[in-house]
Design a protein around this motif. Structure first.
Motif, PDB file in Angstrom:
ATOM      1  N   ILE A 131      54.986 -28.650 170.743  1.00 35.01           N
ATOM      2  CA  ILE A 131      55.494 -28.106 169.469  1.00 35.01           C
ATOM      3  C   ILE A 131      54.653 -28.701 168.349  1.00 35.01           C
ATOM      4  O   ILE A 131      54.568 -29.921 168.205  1.00 35.01           O
ATOM      5  CB  ILE A 131      56.975 -28.458 169.278  1.00 35.01           C
ATOM      6  N   GLY A 132      54.014 -27.844 167.574  1.00 35.22           N
ATOM      7  CA  GLY A 132      53.148 -28.306 166.498  1.00 35.22           C
ATOM      8  C   GLY A 132      53.941 -28.776 165.290  1.00 35.22           C
ATOM      9  O   GLY A 132      55.052 -28.310 165.025  1.00 35.22           O
ATOM     10  N   CYS A 133      53.345 -29.709 164.567  1.00 31.24           N
ATOM     11  CA  CYS A 133      53.957 -30.206 163.331  1.00 31.24           C
ATOM     12  C   CYS A 133      53.554 -29.300 162.179  1.00 31.24           C
ATOM     13  O   CYS A 133      52.369 -29.182 161.857  1.00 31.24           O
ATOM     14  CB  CYS A 133      53.514 -31.642 163.043  1.00 31.24           C
ATOM     15  N   GLU A 134      54.522 -28.667 161.578  1.00 34.41           N
ATOM     16  CA  GLU A 134      54.271 -27.780 160.448  1.00 34.41           C
ATOM     17  C   GLU A 134      54.228 -28.618 159.177  1.00 34.41           C
ATOM     18  O   GLU A 134      55.271 -28.905 158.580  1.00 34.41           O
ATOM     19  CB  GLU A 134      55.346 -26.705 160.351  1.00 34.41           C
ATOM     20  N   ARG A 135      53.034 -29.029 158.775  1.00 34.72           N
ATOM     21  CA  ARG A 135      52.902 -29.910 157.612  1.00 34.72           C
ATOM     22  C   ARG A 135      52.610 -29.159 156.332  1.00 34.72           C
ATOM     23  O   ARG A 135      52.395 -29.752 155.290  1.00 34.72           O
ATOM     24  CB  ARG A 135      51.805 -30.939 157.880  1.00 34.72           C
ATOM     25  N   PHE A 136      52.544 -27.853 156.402  1.00 32.91           N
ATOM     26  CA  PHE A 136      52.344 -27.060 155.198  1.00 32.91           C
ATOM     27  C   PHE A 136      53.487 -26.072 155.068  1.00 32.91           C
ATOM     28  O   PHE A 136      53.672 -25.204 155.911  1.00 32.91           O
ATOM     29  CB  PHE A 136      51.014 -26.303 155.260  1.00 32.91           C
ATOM     30  N   GLN A 137      54.278 -26.233 154.015  1.00 34.54           N
ATOM     31  CA  GLN A 137      55.357 -25.302 153.715  1.00 34.54           C
ATOM     32  C   GLN A 137      55.424 -25.132 152.205  1.00 34.54           C
ATOM     33  O   GLN A 137      55.299 -26.098 151.456  1.00 34.54           O
ATOM     34  CB  GLN A 137      56.699 -25.808 154.237  1.00 34.54           C
ATOM     35  N   THR A 138      55.598 -23.912 151.783  1.00 40.09           N
ATOM     36  CA  THR A 138      55.665 -23.639 150.349  1.00 40.09           C
ATOM     37  C   THR A 138      57.126 -23.662 149.914  1.00 40.09           C
ATOM     38  O   THR A 138      57.809 -22.641 149.920  1.00 40.09           O
ATOM     39  CB  THR A 138      55.029 -22.280 150.029  1.00 40.09           C
ATOM     40  N   GLY A 139      57.605 -24.831 149.532  1.00 38.47           N
ATOM     41  CA  GLY A 139      58.968 -24.968 149.048  1.00 38.47           C
ATOM     42  C   GLY A 139      59.062 -24.648 147.570  1.00 38.47           C
ATOM     43  O   GLY A 139      58.102 -24.198 146.939  1.00 38.47           O
ATOM     44  N   TYR A 140      60.211 -24.907 147.002  1.00 38.87           N
ATOM     45  CA  TYR A 140      60.440 -24.532 145.608  1.00 38.87           C
ATOM     46  C   TYR A 140      59.523 -25.300 144.658  1.00 38.87           C
ATOM     47  O   TYR A 140      59.120 -24.783 143.613  1.00 38.87           O
ATOM     48  CB  TYR A 140      61.904 -24.743 145.233  1.00 38.87           C
ATOM     49  N   ARG A 141      59.189 -26.553 145.005  1.00 38.99           N
ATOM     50  CA  ARG A 141      58.284 -27.318 144.146  1.00 38.99           C
ATOM     51  C   ARG A 141      56.933 -26.602 144.020  1.00 38.99           C
ATOM     52  O   ARG A 141      56.379 -26.488 142.924  1.00 38.99           O
ATOM     53  CB  ARG A 141      58.056 -28.718 144.716  1.00 38.99           C
ATOM     54  N   VAL A 142      56.414 -26.162 145.153  1.00 42.35           N
ATOM     55  CA  VAL A 142      55.111 -25.505 145.144  1.00 42.35           C
ATOM     56  C   VAL A 142      55.166 -24.222 144.329  1.00 42.35           C
ATOM     57  O   VAL A 142      54.266 -23.926 143.535  1.00 42.35           O
ATOM     58  CB  VAL A 142      54.656 -25.211 146.584  1.00 42.35           C
ATOM     59  N   TRP A 143      56.228 -23.449 144.513  1.00 40.91           N
ATOM     60  CA  TRP A 143      56.294 -22.162 143.820  1.00 40.91           C
ATOM     61  C   TRP A 143      56.466 -22.340 142.312  1.00 40.91           C
ATOM     62  O   TRP A 143      55.875 -21.589 141.522  1.00 40.91           O
ATOM     63  CB  TRP A 143      57.423 -21.307 144.406  1.00 40.91           C
ATOM     64  N   ILE A 144      57.284 -23.300 141.901  1.00 40.07           N
ATOM     65  CA  ILE A 144      57.409 -23.556 140.458  1.00 40.07           C
ATOM     66  C   ILE A 144      56.068 -23.993 139.891  1.00 40.07           C
ATOM     67  O   ILE A 144      55.627 -23.513 138.834  1.00 40.07           O
ATOM     68  CB  ILE A 144      58.492 -24.626 140.188  1.00 40.07           C
ATOM     69  N   TYR A 145      55.404 -24.913 140.606  1.00 45.03           N
ATOM     70  CA  TYR A 145      54.091 -25.395 140.172  1.00 45.03           C
ATOM     71  C   TYR A 145      53.096 -24.235 140.086  1.00 45.03           C
ATOM     72  O   TYR A 145      52.380 -24.079 139.089  1.00 45.03           O
ATOM     73  CB  TYR A 145      53.601 -26.452 141.166  1.00 45.03           C
ATOM     74  N   ALA A 146      53.041 -23.406 141.136  1.00 45.88           N
ATOM     75  CA  ALA A 146      52.071 -22.319 141.178  1.00 45.88           C
ATOM     76  C   ALA A 146      52.346 -21.268 140.110  1.00 45.88           C
ATOM     77  O   ALA A 146      51.422 -20.802 139.429  1.00 45.88           O
ATOM     78  CB  ALA A 146      52.081 -21.676 142.568  1.00 45.88           C
ATOM     79  N   ILE A 147      53.608 -20.901 139.939  1.00 43.99           N
ATOM     80  CA  ILE A 147      53.946 -19.881 138.931  1.00 43.99           C
ATOM     81  C   ILE A 147      53.605 -20.371 137.528  1.00 43.99           C
ATOM     82  O   ILE A 147      53.036 -19.629 136.717  1.00 43.99           O
ATOM     83  CB  ILE A 147      55.438 -19.502 139.042  1.00 43.99           C
TER      84      ILE A 147
END
Length: 521
Positions: A195-211
């Motif tokens: 089972i691979g470690c999913e170390r990249f996820q676009t949570g709310y912090r990322v989306w607020i930052y990106a927007i």
């Protein structure tokens, strides 16, 4: 090609293990096991999982690493078992299996203990081997965000190599980037699966930052387009420097947003590194142009404005200096400096990893490298915050000196300059207010970084940073565009000609140097 992937995996893991070794710790955390409960022998060595770990490969560790991120922990003894025998990780302790529904280890139903695994050799031959004969089994290096995709057949296709690395979906996973667990492939058919470690996820912090960053980019593009469209603004020294500043800022923000939203697994090592360093170059250039603009105002108010060719030399020197800094940072990254003094761009992260993360909101690991301890205590301070602080301090000092220089101008000079002086003063006050805002935002960034390290509440992306960037863009719209007299004149003549303020028009037709330099006669 897969043979080359296999050989590359061997080399990559070996290099990573050497790189993270320090005087205090003989090997990287990913190559260690907790031997506190091991059998201590008379000569000081420890017996663990059928191997003997000598004293020179043991050390006390006061931290633990989860998902490639370091956290404080009670001192415990660890041995470099993985340097003596390859290691693999299991997601759960013995007699437990990973439950994808509840996202924990549980006793779902009786499952036969997995004792064998298929091993792929360098010549592509596959052999069924007994796990404990070939590997040291660990259960403590699991990851918090596991990726399970049982619906696609590619999830069940993988190759485990002799050094513990694993190939799946065209990339190589190091031993701390995956863990094994029995999973139900078909009804009542269980298979030992990585089972691979999913170390990249676009949570709310990322989306607020990106927007917020995207909105800031749009605002800055509008400011840039208007300044570029108005001839008088475009030809003035002040306008030129603001245009260069905005160009560098826009490109830098675009690259950072791209890195925030792009899964680094899909980026090659070269792309990850080059994008990170290009973003670094653009951001540094933006602060250099702010510093040049501040210095230019100081010279103008002291009536020592340089010639045009001197200004071109300034601009070229600034660009060359930033490029030299970029290669110096790259040299530091490739040097034998201790890991904590490296910037980290393009190694484990595409961007600085000085703010470690306890959330999934990260600009994370490049696609094929091993995952050593992701800690750069000083890298981001040395190579990022320090140059920015120096440039902002220089800009602030120049603005302060320029402010006092205004009142040192002789009264007759102020009288002769008239509207010309009023225009430059308006631009200077607006620019100084903007510099104060930039300074405040970046001081906040540094304070947040320091506080995060003290509290061990780490994160790569602070969404408040995105909000501050958007606030700076709005401030730029008001101060750099709204207070630009050339733009106001153009707007009054071409857009609001029926309600034009004659005083604004008079400011435009008043004769003064095209570049906006003060002349005493």
């Amino acid at each position: 090609t897969r043979i080359w992937i296999c050989l590359a995996a061997y080399g990559a893991v070996g290099v990573a293990a050497l790189e993270v070794a320090t005087m205090d710790h003989p090997c990287g955390y990913a190559d260690t096991v907790n031997i506190t409960d091991g059998l201590r022998l008379k000569d000081g060595s420890y017996s663990f999982a059928g191997i003997v770990i000598p004293p020179n490969l043991m050390a006390e560790y006061s931290f633990k690493v989860i998902d490639g991120v370091q956290y404080s922990a009670k001192k415990h003894l660890r041995g470099c078992a993985c340097l003596l025998k390859p290691c693999i990780s299991f997601c759960c302790p013995p007699n437990l299996v990973f439950d994808p529904k509840n996202w924990n280890c549980s006793r779902t139903q009786p499952v036969r203990e997995s004792t064998h695994v298929e091993l792929t050799h360098g010549d592509r031959s596959v052999e069924q081997v007994r796990i404990v004969d070939r590997f040291v089994v660990r259960t403590e290096l699991g990851c918090r965000n596991k990726f399970v995709d049982r619906k696609h057949e590619s999830f069940w296709k993988w190759d485990l190599f002799e050094n513990g690395s694993l190939a799946r979906d065209g990339r190589v996973w190091s031993t701390d980037e995956y863990c094994f667990s029995p999973l139900e492939h078909k009804p009542d058919q269980w298979e030992l699966t990585p089972i691979g470690c999913e170390r990249f996820q676009t949570g709310y912090r990322v989306w607020i930052y990106a927007i917020c960053d995207i909105l800031a980019i749009i605002i800055n593009l509008f400011i840039l387009s208007l300044l570029g469209a108005v001839r008088d603004a475009r030809k003035s020294h002040y306008g030129q420097l603001i245009i260069y500043y905005l160009l560098a800022t826009i490109v830098g923000y675009c690259l950072l947003v791209y890195l925030a939203l792009k899964n680094p697994v899909k980026l090659s090592h070269g792309a990850c590194r080059n994008i990170g360093f290009l973003a670094y170059t653009c951001i540094m250039l933006s602060f250099v142009f702010l510093a040049i603009c501040s210095f230019d105002f100081l010279l103008k108010f002291r009536q020592k404005a340089p010639r045009n060719w001197v200004r071109r030399v300034w601009y070229a020197s600034a660009v060359l200096a930033v490029i030299a800094l970029r290669f110096a940072v790259s040299f530091a990254q490739d040097s034998k400096l201790p890991k904590q003094y490296k910037p980290g761009i393009g190694e484990d992260y595409c961007w600085f990893d000085g703010k470690n993360t306890t959330t999934p909101d990260v600009i994370r690991l490049k696609s094929h490298c091993p995952s050593p301890v992701a800690v750069r205590l000083w890298g981001i301070l040395i190579y990022y915050y320090a140059p920015i602080s120096i440039l902002l301090l220089f800009s602030t000092v120049c603005c302060l000196k320029a402010y006092f220089s205004i009142y040192e101008l002789p009264p007759d000079t102020q009288y002769v300059l008239g509207s010309q002086l009023r225009i430059i003063k308006t631009h200077f006050y607006a620019f100084s207010a903007y510099v104060v805002g930039v300074f405040a935002v970046w001081i906040r960034e540094i304070v947040v970084y320091v506080m995060a390290r003290v509290r061990e509440h780490f994160f790569i992306i602070d969404f408040w940073s995105g909000i501050c960037i958007l606030g700076l863009a709005i401030a730029g719209f008001i101060l750099l565009l709204g207070k630009n007299m050339h733009v106001k004149t153009w707007w009054a003549i071409n857009v609001e000609s029926s309600q034009t303020d004659l005083s604004v028009i008079n400011a435009r037709v008043y004769k003064f140097d095209e570049k906006g330099d003060l002349k005493s006669s």
